[in-house]
Design an enzyme around this catalytic site. Structure first.
Site, PDB file in Angstrom:
ATOM      1  N   LYS A 203      17.236  33.092   4.227  1.00 46.34           N
ATOM      2  CA  LYS A 203      16.393  32.574   5.043  1.00 46.34           C
ATOM      3  C   LYS A 203      16.544  30.885   4.824  1.00 46.34           C
ATOM      4  O   LYS A 203      16.765  30.043   5.826  1.00 46.34           O
ATOM      5  CB  LYS A 203      15.044  32.863   5.084  1.00 46.34           C
ATOM      6  CG  LYS A 203      14.047  32.311   6.089  1.00 46.34           C
ATOM      7  CD  LYS A 203      12.714  32.848   5.949  1.00 46.34           C
ATOM      8  CE  LYS A 203      11.862  31.922   7.011  1.00 46.34           C
ATOM      9  NZ  LYS A 203      10.350  32.517   6.805  1.00 46.34           N
ATOM     10  N   GLU A 209      19.129  32.224  -7.115  1.00 43.38           N
ATOM     11  CA  GLU A 209      20.167  33.437  -7.342  1.00 43.38           C
ATOM     12  C   GLU A 209      21.167  33.403  -6.181  1.00 43.38           C
ATOM     13  O   GLU A 209      22.116  33.605  -6.760  1.00 43.38           O
ATOM     14  CB  GLU A 209      19.096  34.334  -7.059  1.00 43.38           C
ATOM     15  CG  GLU A 209      18.224  34.658  -8.317  1.00 43.38           C
ATOM     16  CD  GLU A 209      16.995  34.085  -7.986  1.00 43.38           C
ATOM     17  OE1 GLU A 209      16.694  33.300  -7.196  1.00 43.38           O
ATOM     18  OE2 GLU A 209      15.943  34.618  -8.531  1.00 43.38           O
ATOM     19  N   GLY A 260      10.506  36.508   5.085  1.00 38.91           N
ATOM     20  CA  GLY A 260      11.820  37.232   4.595  1.00 38.91           C
ATOM     21  C   GLY A 260      11.864  38.655   4.596  1.00 38.91           C
ATOM     22  O   GLY A 260      12.824  39.364   4.847  1.00 38.91           O
ATOM     23  N   ARG A 261      10.579  39.268   4.093  1.00 40.44           N
ATOM     24  CA  ARG A 261      10.379  40.780   4.021  1.00 40.44           C
ATOM     25  C   ARG A 261      10.333  41.397   5.429  1.00 40.44           C
ATOM     26  O   ARG A 261      10.317  42.668   5.479  1.00 40.44           O
ATOM     27  CB  ARG A 261       9.370  41.183   3.038  1.00 40.44           C
ATOM     28  CG  ARG A 261       8.036  40.313   3.599  1.00 40.44           C
ATOM     29  CD  ARG A 261       6.769  40.204   2.555  1.00 40.44           C
ATOM     30  NE  ARG A 261       5.689  39.613   2.776  1.00 40.44           N
ATOM     31  CZ  ARG A 261       5.491  38.033   2.530  1.00 40.44           C
ATOM     32  NH1 ARG A 261       6.550  37.420   2.053  1.00 40.44           N
ATOM     33  NH2 ARG A 261       4.494  37.705   2.818  1.00 40.44           N
ATOM     34  N   GLU A 346       4.181  41.866  -1.509  1.00 44.17           N
ATOM     35  CA  GLU A 346       4.372  40.522  -1.409  1.00 44.17           C
ATOM     36  C   GLU A 346       3.568  39.936  -0.211  1.00 44.17           C
ATOM     37  O   GLU A 346       2.882  38.801  -0.232  1.00 44.17           O
ATOM     38  CB  GLU A 346       5.862  39.945  -1.115  1.00 44.17           C
ATOM     39  CG  GLU A 346       6.261  38.609  -1.255  1.00 44.17           C
ATOM     40  CD  GLU A 346       7.726  38.451  -1.267  1.00 44.17           C
ATOM     41  OE1 GLU A 346       8.412  37.790  -2.188  1.00 44.17           O
ATOM     42  OE2 GLU A 346       8.353  38.404  -0.336  1.00 44.17           O
ATOM     43  N   HIS A 377      10.829  65.732 -11.546  1.00 42.62           N
ATOM     44  CA  HIS A 377      11.384  66.043 -12.952  1.00 42.62           C
ATOM     45  C   HIS A 377      11.221  64.969 -13.695  1.00 42.62           C
ATOM     46  O   HIS A 377      11.625  64.770 -14.671  1.00 42.62           O
ATOM     47  CB  HIS A 377      12.773  66.600 -12.945  1.00 42.62           C
ATOM     48  CG  HIS A 377      12.998  67.729 -12.046  1.00 42.62           C
ATOM     49  ND1 HIS A 377      12.838  69.112 -12.694  1.00 42.62           N
ATOM     50  CD2 HIS A 377      13.083  68.063 -10.860  1.00 42.62           C
ATOM     51  CE1 HIS A 377      12.916  69.923 -11.630  1.00 42.62           C
ATOM     52  NE2 HIS A 377      13.177  69.396 -10.572  1.00 42.62           N
ATOM     53  N   LYS A 486       9.568  30.068 -10.163  1.00 47.47           N
ATOM     54  CA  LYS A 486      10.835  29.330  -9.668  1.00 47.47           C
ATOM     55  C   LYS A 486      10.821  27.983 -10.328  1.00 47.47           C
ATOM     56  O   LYS A 486      11.766  27.580 -10.976  1.00 47.47           O
ATOM     57  CB  LYS A 486      10.887  29.102  -8.300  1.00 47.47           C
ATOM     58  CG  LYS A 486      11.202  30.373  -7.564  1.00 47.47           C
ATOM     59  CD  LYS A 486      11.331  29.908  -5.879  1.00 47.47           C
ATOM     60  CE  LYS A 486      11.532  31.204  -5.120  1.00 47.47           C
ATOM     61  NZ  LYS A 486      11.319  30.959  -3.805  1.00 47.47           N
TER      62      LYS A 486
HETATM   63  O1  F6P Z   1      10.641  35.697  -3.685  1.00 53.01           O
HETATM   64  C1  F6P Z   1      10.353  34.843  -2.530  1.00 53.01           C
HETATM   65  C2  F6P Z   1      11.202  34.766  -1.634  1.00 53.01           C
HETATM   66  O2  F6P Z   1      10.935  33.917  -0.672  1.00 53.01           O
HETATM   67  C3  F6P Z   1      11.002  36.158  -0.632  1.00 53.01           C
HETATM   68  O3  F6P Z   1       9.987  36.153   0.111  1.00 53.01           O
HETATM   69  C4  F6P Z   1      12.305  36.124   0.229  1.00 53.01           C
HETATM   70  O4  F6P Z   1      12.653  37.364   0.717  1.00 53.01           O
HETATM   71  C5  F6P Z   1      13.180  35.857  -0.819  1.00 53.01           C
HETATM   72  O5  F6P Z   1      12.394  34.905  -1.748  1.00 53.01           O
HETATM   73  C6  F6P Z   1      14.564  35.109  -0.624  1.00 53.01           C
HETATM   74  O6  F6P Z   1      14.659  34.064   0.163  1.00 53.01           O
HETATM   75  P1  F6P Z   1      15.732  33.423   0.940  1.00 53.01           P
HETATM   76  O7  F6P Z   1      16.199  34.480   1.969  1.00 53.01           O
HETATM   77  O8  F6P Z   1      15.302  32.366   1.652  1.00 53.01           O
HETATM   78  O9  F6P Z   1      16.880  33.004   0.066  1.00 53.01           O
END
Ligand code: F6P
Length: 516
Positions: A203, A209, A260-261, A346, A377, A486
């Site tokens: 987003k 990452e 995002g979620r 979240e 199990h 972060k």
């Molecule tokens: O972990 C925080 C967060 O902002 C989530 O809400 C989101 O889904 C994820 O990081 C990834 O964010 P982005 O889509 O901006 O890379």
């Protein structure tokens, strides 16, 4: 709009009284014995989902007060404010419009102030589905790698797995989220640049990452003879400018009003659209839209997301259960618990309300689970005989899409038997074989697992999280809690290079030195 927090209402105290005088000692077995219609009263159909709530620690009195609580808290007004496009994400001053992503182009129910957004939604959707179709038709592309994390990973991953039996043969899907290079390296070693399409899903297009994995993927692509980054990389983001700067020319945008979620319905859904095709993706959206309409229009008493959300409040704040286990009895739903974990935890894992006032009651429960029958199990022992009560949410699918004999019946029999055993228990004077029973569960049932039923199931879960968050008075649409980690990771990364432990706590300093 003014929101009234659940604990500031008269009904809250009424529920406390009710809980102290009978609610706490409610017995499911007695309730069924006393009321031959309990199953009918506490079950209902909603679009594509049948729900049996009758094995929950709930009677008509507590349910009636919970509906009254919802009304006193202004749940309906708050819901309507979301659908009217008000900026209910108050800490970020944003509208909450993920549901608009699944509204049909000519939907008369959309507020007039949102018709511009709806037109943009459909312009991107049409372009993205045309692109998905071109990738499907391109036989030279065999591997699609989604690079994203959190909502930019869990949704498409969960849905592509769930709809595996609809996936186009000849295409393989990979999901890389972790900054741990083992994950990307394991995927890359199976791929060839010429037959791979990378989808960089973020987003913000700043998540460390995802950016780290995206850069490494491009390096690998170029180092292994790949040419034409423009053809082999596409970006799904609200930050189209940053994607262009990265060198990606195929981009599909979305908007800051999609959390995002909640973004599986947006361009973030592209892997799913490639997997199941434009028609399948439209059915996925349509199933969710049907659930939106149900949530918007059904009376609270027959509104499934409302009933589930109120049950969550009842369990968390009165029974004080602090977790919920999700048990999908369908192996293709194996990432559903992880997806719902982000959605619930979240969204509602907050200890202040939307005005920043401390909350003196529990909010999001811990959500966890594994597919049945595997869980039986492993940890079901604790569910049956442990010292804590954990409400279980079964998700079962009536009809299988394989032709192996006997399996489906056995699977469904196990789901039913577990719910039955949790409730009925077993009396044994010896102690070890004694099951107390009276352990609650909800049973969600789909006839088939298809794009439309999956869409409805996910929208149902989004709205139930909205309902509990609404009563708790919190902003379910921000996530400030992930920011601190972060910031600190950047500082620690620099210290790992220099070895500077000045000002660190003893444990972090000690570990850092061992890691150098
Ligand atoms: O972990 C925080 C967060 O902002 C989530 O809400 C989101 O889904 C994820 O990081 C990834 O964010 P982005 O889509 O901006 O890379």
């Amino acid at each position: 709009m003014e929101r009234i927090r659940c604990d500031r209402t008269a009904t809250w105290r009424g529920l406390q009284n009710l809980f102290a005088n009978g609610g706490q000692t409610f017995d499911l077995r007695r309730a069924f014995a006393d009321d031959a219609t309990r199953f009918e009263t506490f079950s209902q159909s909603a679009p594509h989902v049948f729900a049996d709530l009758s094995k929950n620690l709930l009677d008509s009195d507590s349910q009636r007060l919970l509906f009254a609580l919802a009304r006193q808290c202004g749940l309906e007004q708050y819901r309507d404010a979301m659908f009217a496009g008000e900026s209910i994400n108050n800490t970020e001053q944003r509208q909450v419009l993920h549901w608009l992503l699944r509204s049909p182009a000519a939907h008369s129910g959309v507020a007039p102030n949102l018709t511009g957004e709806l037109a943009q939604v459909h312009a991107v959707l049409d372009a993205m589905l045309a692109y998905a179709q071109s990738v499907r038709a391109d036989e030279s592309i065999t591997d699609i790698v989604n690079i994203g994390i959190g909502g930019s990973d869990l949704g498409p991953q969960m849905a592509v797995l769930a709809l595996d039996s609809f996936v186009l043969p000849g295409k393989r899907f990979h999901f890389v989220s972790n900054v741990d290079g083992h994950e990307l390296a394991a995927v890359l070693k199976r791929l060839k640049p010429a037959s791979t399409l990378f989808l960089i899903a973020s987003k913000t297009f700043t998540t460390i990452e995802t950016m780290t994995n995206a850069r490494s993927a491009r390096q690998w692509f170029e180092a292994n003879g790949g040419s034409d980054v423009g053809r082999h990389f596409a970006a799904l983001t609200t930050n189209v400018a940053a994607a262009r700067e990265f060198g990606i020319r195929t981009t599909f945008g979305f908007w800051d009003w999609v959390g995002g979620r909640y973004s599986i319905w947006s361009a973030i859904g592209l892997p799913l659209a490639i997997a199941i095709g434009p028609q399948g993706f439209r059915e996925f959206l349509a199933g969710a839209h049907e659930m939106d309409q149900h949530f918007q229009s059904a009376a609270l008493e027959r509104n499934l997301p409302v009933r589930l959300g109120l049950l969550d409040v009842w369990y968390r704040n009165f029974h004080r259960f602090n977790s919920r286990s999700i048990a999908p009895y369908h192996s293709a739903l194996r990432r559903l618990p992880a997806y719902l974990q982000q959605l619930e935890m979240e969204s509602n894992g907050k200890c202040v309300d939307a005005q920043g006032q401390a909350l003196r009651f529990g909010t999001a429960p811990v959500l966890w689970g594994e597919p049945g029958t595997n869980g039986q199990h492993a940890y079901f022992q604790m569910l049956h005989q442990g010292t804590d009560t954990v409400p279980v949410e079964f998700v079962a699918v009536k009809n299988a899409r394989h032709d192996l004999t006997g399996h489906q019946e056995l699977l469904l029999a196990n789901a039913l038997a577990q719910a039955q055993a949790l409730m009925m228990g077993q009396h044994d004077t010896g102690g070890h074989k004694n099951f107390l029973g009276n352990r609650p569960s909800t049973f969600l049932l789909l006839d088939e697992l298809t794009p439309s039923t999956l869409g409805a199931l996910i929208a149902l879960q989004e709205h139930r999280v909205f309902v509990s968050g609404s009563l708790w008075g919190i902003n379910s649409f921000d996530q400030w809690g992930v920011e601190l980690g972060k910031v600190l990771a950047k500082d620690v990364q620099a210290r790992l290079q220099t070895g500077d432990v000045n000002g660190l706590d003893g444990s972090t300093a000690g570990l850092l030195q061992r890691l150098r």
